[in-house]
Scaffold this active site. Structure first.
Site, PDB file in Angstrom:
ATOM      1  CG  ASP A 122     -15.259 -26.474   4.190  1.00  0.00           C
ATOM      2  OD1 ASP A 122     -14.163 -25.885   4.324  1.00  0.00           O
ATOM      3  OD2 ASP A 122     -15.841 -26.577   3.095  1.00  0.00           O
ATOM      4  CG  ASP A 150     -10.703 -25.885   4.192  1.00  0.00           C
ATOM      5  OD1 ASP A 150     -10.780 -26.936   3.524  1.00  0.00           O
ATOM      6  OD2 ASP A 150     -11.417 -24.897   3.982  1.00  0.00           O
ATOM      7  CD  GLU A 151     -13.816 -30.333   2.894  1.00  0.00           C
ATOM      8  OE1 GLU A 151     -14.479 -31.372   2.917  1.00  0.00           O
ATOM      9  OE2 GLU A 151     -13.475 -29.764   1.846  1.00  0.00           O
TER      10      GLU A 151
HETATM   11  P1  TTP Z   1     -12.445 -24.834   0.074  1.00  0.00           P
HETATM   12  O1  TTP Z   1     -12.864 -25.277   1.435  1.00  0.00           O
HETATM   13  O2  TTP Z   1     -13.074 -25.459  -1.112  1.00  0.00           O
HETATM   14  O3  TTP Z   1     -12.683 -23.267  -0.085  1.00  0.00           O
HETATM   15  P2  TTP Z   1     -12.557 -22.113   0.991  1.00  0.00           P
HETATM   16  O4  TTP Z   1     -12.211 -22.632   2.330  1.00  0.00           O
HETATM   17  O5  TTP Z   1     -11.619 -21.074   0.439  1.00  0.00           O
HETATM   18  O6  TTP Z   1     -13.996 -21.471   0.978  1.00  0.00           O
HETATM   19  P3  TTP Z   1     -15.351 -22.021   1.634  1.00  0.00           P
HETATM   20  O7  TTP Z   1     -15.044 -23.315   2.316  1.00  0.00           O
HETATM   21  O8  TTP Z   1     -15.755 -20.926   2.590  1.00  0.00           O
HETATM   22  O9  TTP Z   1     -16.285 -22.146   0.489  1.00  0.00           O
HETATM   23  O10 TTP Z   1     -10.886 -24.995  -0.093  1.00  0.00           O
HETATM   24  C1  TTP Z   1      -9.958 -24.847   0.972  1.00  0.00           C
HETATM   25  C2  TTP Z   1      -8.712 -24.137   0.502  1.00  0.00           C
HETATM   26  O11 TTP Z   1      -8.126 -24.842  -0.588  1.00  0.00           O
HETATM   27  C3  TTP Z   1      -8.954 -22.732  -0.009  1.00  0.00           C
HETATM   28  O12 TTP Z   1      -8.956 -21.757   1.022  1.00  0.00           O
HETATM   29  C4  TTP Z   1      -7.853 -22.537  -1.003  1.00  0.00           C
HETATM   30  C5  TTP Z   1      -7.571 -23.927  -1.529  1.00  0.00           C
HETATM   31  N1  TTP Z   1      -8.175 -24.093  -2.866  1.00  0.00           N
HETATM   32  C6  TTP Z   1      -7.375 -23.844  -3.991  1.00  0.00           C
HETATM   33  O13 TTP Z   1      -6.186 -23.529  -3.853  1.00  0.00           O
HETATM   34  N2  TTP Z   1      -7.947 -23.959  -5.222  1.00  0.00           N
HETATM   35  C7  TTP Z   1      -9.247 -24.304  -5.425  1.00  0.00           C
HETATM   36  O14 TTP Z   1      -9.721 -24.393  -6.576  1.00  0.00           O
HETATM   37  C8  TTP Z   1     -10.066 -24.553  -4.255  1.00  0.00           C
HETATM   38  C9  TTP Z   1     -11.515 -24.904  -4.416  1.00  0.00           C
HETATM   39  C10 TTP Z   1      -9.481 -24.429  -3.014  1.00  0.00           C
HETATM   40 MG    MG Z   2     -13.269 -24.219   3.242  1.00  0.00          MG
END
Ligand code: TTP
Ligand code: MG
Length: 369
Positions: free
Chosen positions: A10, A110-111
């Site tokens: 992730d 992103d996963e």
């Molecule tokens: P995540 O992987 O949940 O969040 P992140 O990468 O920003 O942070 P981390 O993994 O370090 O905790 O989500 C991936 C992307 O999806 C995030 O960069 C932006 C988008 N996203 C939204 O637009 N709204 C949301 O509510 C979430 C959770 C994510």
């Molecule tokens: Mg992330």
């Protein structure tokens, strides 16, 4: 039986990390990426924020005005989402990750899950080493950090990846699974949202240990058989779901950086023609036809521009591909004053012949979206 070795990768604060990438000078400031609704200047929600902004209490989903309030005197940066840019970066990272996997499954922008059982020889020590080299490869090639969970299956790998962020690596061996899960709140399990958590809480179930010990018949009475069995297995870290590519890509694209920034059509076309050749070579053996041809232009300021044209009939002609790309690029240069830094060509809207269905599916599954 040999245990599987499964990873969940992730990317950290993804959209905000992409913004840092194109403008490293803001790296030390709180960055908030927003979806502006456009009603008033600050209406809309936070998409994500870098970890500096998170220290001030800024979170995904929060109203923008609230995030601004929390960051009032913090020299913060608020930026609008730029999905095209994030998707391009995501595609590059996914390509890097695929090189580390026996089986690969992207589950979000992103996963991704990676099954590395074979190449790790079933060993978690090897799995950990692979995760370490994967992290440094993504850092070297894409200049991004990520967090990784390594575990015997997807459910546990996901929870492990969430355990330490950013830039984390958490390995949970088969022997450690139940001890690792037991003290965690049930909300850490995939599928336990706010509503389910509240219903479980009402039954006295707070931790994953509570869930694993709860009477199965009672659990079935509340959640039904399918869900109850899922919860029970998950609470013990049991999960057979395979890591497998799902769905089909809906487009194929190639992007490349020009030798120097330019708005000279003939110079840009040299690169565009090369990209068309690459795309054509990739699809030729699978006899794919497509109706839509697009160009991507990343300009000196790193903004991403796209143009596309949908043909009346599907084609697989290299001449048509090059001609249309040329037409679109010419128009773009005529209509704007940008200098191009990177150029991309994309085909989409695939037409498929029935007899080639399997071949086509297998091809598209292995290709970049
Ligand atoms: P995540 O992987 O949940 O969040 P992140 O990468 O920003 O942070 P981390 O993994 O370090 O905790 O989500 C991936 C992307 O999806 C995030 O960069 C932006 C988008 N996203 C939204 O637009 N709204 C949301 O509510 C979430 C959770 C994510
Ligand atoms: Mg992330």
């Amino acid at each position: 039986m040999q245990s599987r070795v499964v990873m969940l990768v992730d990317l950290d604060y993804f959209f905000a990390q992409c913004e840092e990438l194109r403008n490293p000078s803001i790296k030390d400031r709180p960055i908030v990426v927003c979806v502006y609704s456009g009603r008033t200047e600050d209406s809309g929600a936070v998409s994500t924020a870098n970890y500096i902004a998170r220290e001030y209490g800024v979170k995904s989903g929060m109203p923008i005005f609230l995030a601004k309030k929390k960051l009032e005197s913090a020299n913060s940066v608020f930026l609008p989402v730029d999905y095209v840019f994030y998707e391009e970066i995501s595609g590059q990272v996914m390509d890097t990750l695929k090189g580390f996997a026996d089986h690969f499954e992207q589950v979000g922008i992103d996963e991704a899950y990676l099954d590395v059982t074979q190449r790790a020889n079933g060993s978690f020590e090897e799995g950990q080493k692979l995760a370490v080299s994967l992290k440094s490869e993504v850092l070297r090639r894409q200049k991004l950090t990520c967090s990784i969970g390594v575990a015997p299956n997807k459910i546990v790998a996901k929870i492990a990846a969430d355990t330490k962020k950013p830039d984390g690596l958490t390995v949970v061996t088969p022997e450690q699974v139940t001890v690792f899960l037991a003290p965690l709140p049930v909300s850490r399990l995939i599928g336990v949202g706010t509503k389910t958590r509240e219903r479980m809480q009402a039954l006295g179930i707070n931790t994953i240990f509570d869930l694993s010990n709860y009477d199965m018949q009672k659990l079935i009475a509340v959640f039904g058989k399918t869900l109850a069995m899922y919860f029970h297995d998950a609470s013990l870290g049991m999960d057979d779901e395979l890591v497998q590519e799902r769905g089909e890509a809906t487009s194929i694209s190639r992007i490349s950086t020009l030798k120097h920034d330019s708005r000279v059509l003939s110079f840009i076309l040299e690169k565009a023609d090369q990209l068309c050749d690459e795309i054509h070579a990739t699809i030729a053996k699978d006899r794919i036809e497509y109706k839509t041809i697009g160009i991507i232009v990343i300009t000196t300021d790193m903004s991403v521009h796209t143009r596309s044209k949908t043909l009346e009939n599907p084609t697989d002609s290299l001449e048509t591909l090059k001609g249309t790309a040329k037409e679109l690029l010419e128009k773009f240069l005529y209509q704007t004053e940008y200098e191009a830094r990177r150029i991309g060509v994309k085909i989409s809207n695939f037409a498929r012949e029935q007899k080639n269905q399997t071949q086509l599916t297998s091809f598209i599954k292995g290709s970049k979206g």
